[in-house]
Design an enzyme around this catalytic site. Structure first.
Site, PDB file in Angstrom:
ATOM      1  N   ASP A 152       2.312 -13.921   7.283  1.00  0.00           N
ATOM      2  CA  ASP A 152       3.448 -13.464   6.486  1.00  0.00           C
ATOM      3  C   ASP A 152       4.543 -12.773   7.283  1.00  0.00           C
ATOM      4  OD1 ASP A 152       2.505 -14.515   4.128  1.00  0.00           O
ATOM      5  OD2 ASP A 152       1.453 -12.699   3.527  1.00  0.00           O
ATOM      6  N   GLY A 206       5.373 -13.293  10.610  1.00  0.00           N
ATOM      7  CA  GLY A 206       6.075 -14.279  11.419  1.00  0.00           C
ATOM      8  C   GLY A 206       6.622 -15.453  10.632  1.00  0.00           C
ATOM      9  N   TYR A 247       2.561 -12.215  -3.546  1.00  0.00           N
ATOM     10  CA  TYR A 247       1.937 -10.937  -3.217  1.00  0.00           C
ATOM     11  C   TYR A 247       2.966  -9.841  -3.003  1.00  0.00           C
ATOM     12  CZ  TYR A 247      -3.132 -11.160  -2.617  1.00  0.00           C
ATOM     13  OH  TYR A 247      -4.481 -11.190  -2.835  1.00  0.00           O
ATOM     14  N   TYR A 261       3.158  -6.245  -0.913  1.00  0.00           N
ATOM     15  CA  TYR A 261       2.545  -5.389   0.100  1.00  0.00           C
ATOM     16  C   TYR A 261       3.298  -4.064   0.111  1.00  0.00           C
ATOM     17  CZ  TYR A 261       0.382  -9.712   1.741  1.00  0.00           C
ATOM     18  OH  TYR A 261      -0.326 -10.883   1.822  1.00  0.00           O
ATOM     19  N   HIS A 283      -6.798 -10.785   4.064  1.00  0.00           N
ATOM     20  CA  HIS A 283      -5.505 -10.280   4.540  1.00  0.00           C
ATOM     21  C   HIS A 283      -5.797  -9.505   5.813  1.00  0.00           C
ATOM     22  CE1 HIS A 283      -3.380 -11.052   0.656  1.00  0.00           C
ATOM     23  NE2 HIS A 283      -4.589 -10.846   0.175  1.00  0.00           N
ATOM     24  N   ASP A 322       2.647   1.602  20.237  1.00  0.00           N
ATOM     25  CA  ASP A 322       3.058   1.874  21.619  1.00  0.00           C
ATOM     26  C   ASP A 322       2.893   3.374  21.830  1.00  0.00           C
ATOM     27  OD1 ASP A 322       4.213   2.112  24.077  1.00  0.00           O
ATOM     28  OD2 ASP A 322       6.053   1.038  23.579  1.00  0.00           O
TER      29      ASP A 322
END
Length: 723
Positions: free
Chosen positions: A395, A397, A479, A481, A535, A542
Site C-alpha cells: 500500500d 509503494g 481499508y 489505516y 497487514h 534512523d
C-alpha cells in the site's frame, strides 16, 4: 512499538511534575509572538479575550481553522518544509519545458530531502549557514512509450526552476498508482465493451456507470503467466496493469454511491492497461455465472432502513456528551513545522508516499531519532483460487499514504484542542492539489504517570500523565489505516496503528460453492466471503541516540545456568551485540521478553550506572504479538516483501536506501530493496544505523464484524523508550 530511553537524564527527572506551558506563553525561540485557536478564543471569558487581543503578535497557525488578527510573520523556509503550491507549479513547468511532450503524466512532485550530512551541518550552524538549496524530485510517465523517468529540479536557481538531471527508468519499471490512475482504471473497465457485455449477460447490469463498482488493485505478479501481461505481446511496450475487483450497487442513490457494494461481490475480474487505456482480459469468464448476493448490509444513514437482517435504525442508547476542554490552550508551541512540547522538539514532514514523517526528534535538547516514518506495507491474501493468487497490495509503494490521506475533522477524527497541518501534493497534470488537515496534533490525558503510597502512614503522591499525539489517517480503497505517534513525558515514543474500514470481499470459488464453506476465509454475510490476510508494516527508524554513532544489541531475559543458580530462582538479561547486517535479521521472541537496545557509541554514559546512554525498542506493545510473513519462502510475496520475513533489520545509513521493497513496487519484484542492500554484509557496530522494524497483524475475519464498517482492529504498536 515503543522506544524507551536509558536515562539521557536521571530517572527521577522523567517523573518530575513540570508546569505545562500555555500556548499564550511567548515562544522562546521566535522572539515573541503567540498563537491562539479560534475555538478557544470564542469560548474564552471576556477578560481572557481582552488579554488575547493585547498580545503583541497573534498569528495564524498553518491551518485555516485558527484565529488571526495580524498577518503571519515571515518564517524562514526550512530545508525539510514540504513544497509549496508555487514550487510545484514552477517544477512542473520546468519539467514540461525540458521534456517537450504533452503526453506525460506526473506521478509525483515532492521535496527532494537534502543529504543527512548536510541537514546535520545546517541544523548545527543555523546562525551562520547559508540556506540549503531546495530541490524537487519528480516522477513522470509517458503513456505512449510506457517509460517512466526520474528528474531532479533545482528551485533556487536565479533563472527559476531548472531541471538538473533526467533519468529514464528501465523498460517495465512501474511507478506508483496515483489517485488519478485509480480513477482512470475504473473508467477504463466501465468503458470496456467486453466488460459491459459480460456484466449485462451474466448479471443483468445495464448501467455500469451507477451500478458497477471497480476497486483498483495493483497486479501482484505471482506466476509466469502474470508476468506475460507486463509487456505487449507484439510491440513489447510496457503495460501498466491494474486489476479491478467488481461489485454491484443495488440500494439507494447510485449517484451518491450510498449502497455498501462490498455486500454484492461479482466473480469476474477485468485487468486493464493504463497506458493503452484498454481492457486486456477478464478473468473468471470460464465459470458459469453465480448468483450475486442481494442482502442489504448498509451503514449509510440513508439506507439503514433497507437492511435485511441488521439494525434498521440508529442505536438509541447513545453516550452522554464528553467534552475535552483546555481553557488555557494546549501546552505545545508550533513555529512553521517545528513543534516544542514538554522537553520534546521535532519537525513535522509529509509527502505523497510515506505520508506523515517526523524529523529530528530531540528530548531535552538531546538527539533521539533523526527521521521516523512508515515506509512499506505488504498485504497478502491467503486464497490460492484464481485470480486471488495475485491479490497482494504494497500500500505505501503502490498507492502512497500521503495521496490517500484523509482531511481530518474535529469531533470524531480528532478530539480536543487541535492543531492541524495542511499539505500540498500534485496531480497527473502537475498541478498543485491542496489537502487540508492531513495531520492532527493534540494532547491527551494518559492516566497516571507515577504513583506511590507510603503504606505505613498512608501518604500518597500521584501525577497525571499527558501525551502529545501526532496522527494521520489514510483510506486505501477499502481499508482505513490510522497512524498515531505518541510522545510521552518520560521520553518514550509510542507508534500505534489502528485498522478500520471495510473488508475486501469476494464470492466463494466454484469448488467452495458446492459445500457453502470458505476454505481460506470467513462467510461474513449470506453468500459473501472475506479472505484471511495479513497487514505487514515496516517502520524506518534512523536512530541518533545522543549522537549519530550508535550500536544495536539484542537483549533476552533468560534463566541462569545451574552453576550460578543453586536455588533455581536466578534469571536476568543476556545482551548480544549485532555487528553485521547478516546477523541483524532478528525475530521477536515473547518467551524471552526480547527487545533491542540502541546505545550511544560515542562514549556518552549515564552518570548513575556508567552505562552507555540508550533507548530500547519493544515490539507489540499493545495487544498480542503476531507472526512474520506467512507466505512460503519461494513465493513472489516473500521475495518482494522480504522486509516482513523478520521483525528487525539493521543497516548502516544511506541516503539512497529508503524503501525496503524497492523504489517502485507495482509489478516489481523487490529488487533494489532491503535484501540487495544487505548483500554486502556491512558492519553496523558503532555506525550511523537505521532500524527497519517490521510488525503486523494476521487478520482472520469474523462474522461479528460482518461487512459494514468495522470497529478498529486490535492496535499494532511498538515503543521506543529510555533505559
Amino acid at each position: 512499538m515503543m522506544l524507551v530511553r536509558n536515562a539521557i537524564v536521571p530517572k527521577r527527572t522523567a517523573f518530575a511534575s513540570s508546569r505545562l506551558r500555555s500556548v499564550l506563553t511567548p515562544m522562546s525561540r521566535t522572539d515573541s509572538f503567540a498563537t491562539v485557536q479560534q475555538h478557544s478564543f470564542h469560548h474564552s471569558s471576556p477578560r481572557e479575550q481582552s488579554l488575547l487581543r493585547k498580545v503583541a503578535h497573534i498569528t495564524a497557525f498553518r491551518s485555516g481553522s485558527f484565529f488571526s488578527t495580524m498577518p503571519a510573520p515571515t518564517i524562514k523556509c526550512h530545508p525539510l518544509d514540504p513544497l509549496t503550491a508555487s514550487e510545484i507549479k514552477s517544477t512542473a513547468s520546468a519539467v514540461k519545458k525540458t521534456l517537450d511532450d504533452d503526453n506525460i503524466r506526473f506521478v509525483a512532485i515532492s521535496l527532494k530531502e537534502p543529504r543527512k550530512v548536510d541537514l546535520i551541518a545546517h541544523d548545527n550552524n543555523q546562525s551562520t549557514n547559508e540556506p540549503l538549496e531546495r530541490r524537487a524530485e519528480v516522477i513522470v510517465l509517458n503513456p505512449s512509450t510506457g517509460i517512466a523517468s526520474e528528474l531532479t529540479v533545482c528551485l533556487n536557481n536565479e533563472a527559476g526552476a531548472v531541471v538538473e538531471s533526467h533519468t529514464e527508468l528501465r523498460s517495465g519499471v512501474q511507478p506508483m498508482l496515483t489517485p488519478d490512475d485509480c480513477d482512470l482504471a475504473e473508467a477504463i473497465a466501465k468503458a470496456s465493451p467486453e466488460v459491459q457485455v459480460a456484466v449485462r449477460e451474466r448479471y443483468g447490469i445495464t448501467d455500469v456507470e451507477t451500478q458497477l463498482v471497480c476497486d483498483p488493485w495493483s497486479v501482484h505478479l505471482a506466476s509466469p503467466e502474470d508476468e506475460l501481461l507486463t509487456f505487449h505481446p507484439t510491440t513489447s511496450k510496457p503495460q501498466r496493469l491494474v486489476q479491478t475487483f467488481l461489485y454491484q450497487r443495488i440500494q439507494g442513490s447510485f449517484e451518491d454511491k450510498e449502497d455498501n457494494h462490498y455486500a454484492h461481490p461479482i466473480d469476474i475480474t477485468p485487468v486493464v492497461d493504463l497506458n493503452s487505456q484498454t481492457c486486456l482480459r477478464i478473468d473468471g469468464m470460464d465459470r458459469p455465472p453465480p448468483k450475486i448476493p442481494t442482502a442489504s448490509v448498509n451503514y449509510h444513514r440513508n439506507l439503514l432502513h433497507t437492511n435485511s437482517y441488521l439494525e434498521t435504525v440508529w442505536r438509541t442508547d447513545t453516550l452522554r456528551k464528553l467534552d475535552v476542554v483546555q481553557p488555557d490552550g494546549p501546552s505545545f508551541e508550533v513555529t512553521g513545522n517545528e513543534v516544542e512540547w514538554q522537553g520534546w522538539t521535532f519537525r513535522v514532514g509529509f509527502n505523497y508516499r510515506e505520508g506523515l514523517v517526523l524529523h529530528n526528534l530531540k528530548y531535552r535538547n538531546r538527539k533521539v531519532v533523526h527521521r521516523a516514518s512508515l515506509v512499506e506495507m505488504a498485504v497478502p491474501y491467503g486464497d490460492p483460487h484464481p485470480p486471488f493468487q495475485r491479490k497482494c497490495a504494497f500500500d505505501v509503494g503502490d498507492y502512497g499514504l500521503g495521496y490517500c490521506a484523509n482531511s481530518l475533522e474535529l469531533g470524531c477524527d480528532c478530539l480536543g484542542h487541535i492543531y492541524y497541518f495542511d499539505t500540498t501534493l500534485s496531480n497527473a497534470a502537475g498541478e498543485p492539489v491542496e489537502k487540508k488537515k492531513v495531520v492532527c496534533m493534540h494532547e491527551e490525558d494518559a492516566g497516571i504517570l507515577w504513583k506511590h503510597v507510603e503504606y505505613r502512614n498512608g501518604h500518597s503522591e500521584s501525577r497525571r500523565a499527558r501525551e502529545l499525539i501526532i496522527s494521520s489517517i489514510a483510506t486505501v480503497v477499502n481499508y482505513e489505516y490510522l497512524f498515531y505517534w505518541r510522545l510521552k513525558q518520560d521520553g518514550t515514543i509510542d507508534f500505534e496503528i489502528k485498522l478500520s474500514g471495510e473488508l475486501s470481499t469476494n464470492l466463494l470459488s466454484a469448488e467452495e460453492e458446492k459445500t457453502g464453506k470458505s476454505t481460506y476465509g470467513t462467510i461474513v454475510a449470506p453468500g459473501v466471503n472475506a479472505q484471511i490476510h495479513q497487514h505487514m508494516f515496516c517502520a524506518r527508524l534512523d536512530m541518533a541516540v545522543d549522537g549519530d554513532i550508535n550500536t544495536v544489541s539484542e537483549v533476552d531475559v533468560v534463566a541462569s545456568g545451574s552453576h550460578n543458580n543453586p536455588y533455581g530462582n536466578a534469571f536476568g538479561p543476556v545482551e548480544t551485540t549485532l555487528t553485521t547486517e547478516s546477523g541483524a535479521s532478528r525475530t521477536y521472541d515473547a518467551t524471552k521478553a526480547r527487545s533491542w537496545k540502541i546505545s550511544n557509541a560515542e562514549g556518552k554514559t549515564n552518570p548513575v550506572n556508567d552505562k552507555a546512554v540508550a533507548y530500547k525498542l519493544i515490539p507489540f506493545s499493545r495487544g498480542g504479538s503476531h507472526p512474520t510473513l506467512l507466505t512460503s519462502p519461494e513465493s513472489a510475496v516473500s521475495k518482494k516483501g522480504a522486509f516482513a520475513n523478520y521483525h528487525l533489520f539493521v543497516t548502516p545509513h544511506s541516503d539512497t536506501e529508503r524503501f525496503p521493497a524497492g523504489e517502485y513496487t507495482p509489478q516489481g519484484n523487490g529488487s533494489n530493496g532491503l535484501p540487495d542492500w544487505m548483500a554486502a554484509n556491512r558492519s553496523i557496530e558503532s555506525k550511523d544505523v537505521v532500524l527497519w522494524h517490521s510488525f503486523g497483524v494476521t487478520h482472520m475475519p469474523r462474522v461479528e464484524v460482518r461487512i459494514r464498517i468495522r470497529p478498529c482492529l486490535t492496535s499494532l504498536s511498538f515503543l521506543v523508550y529510555i533505559l
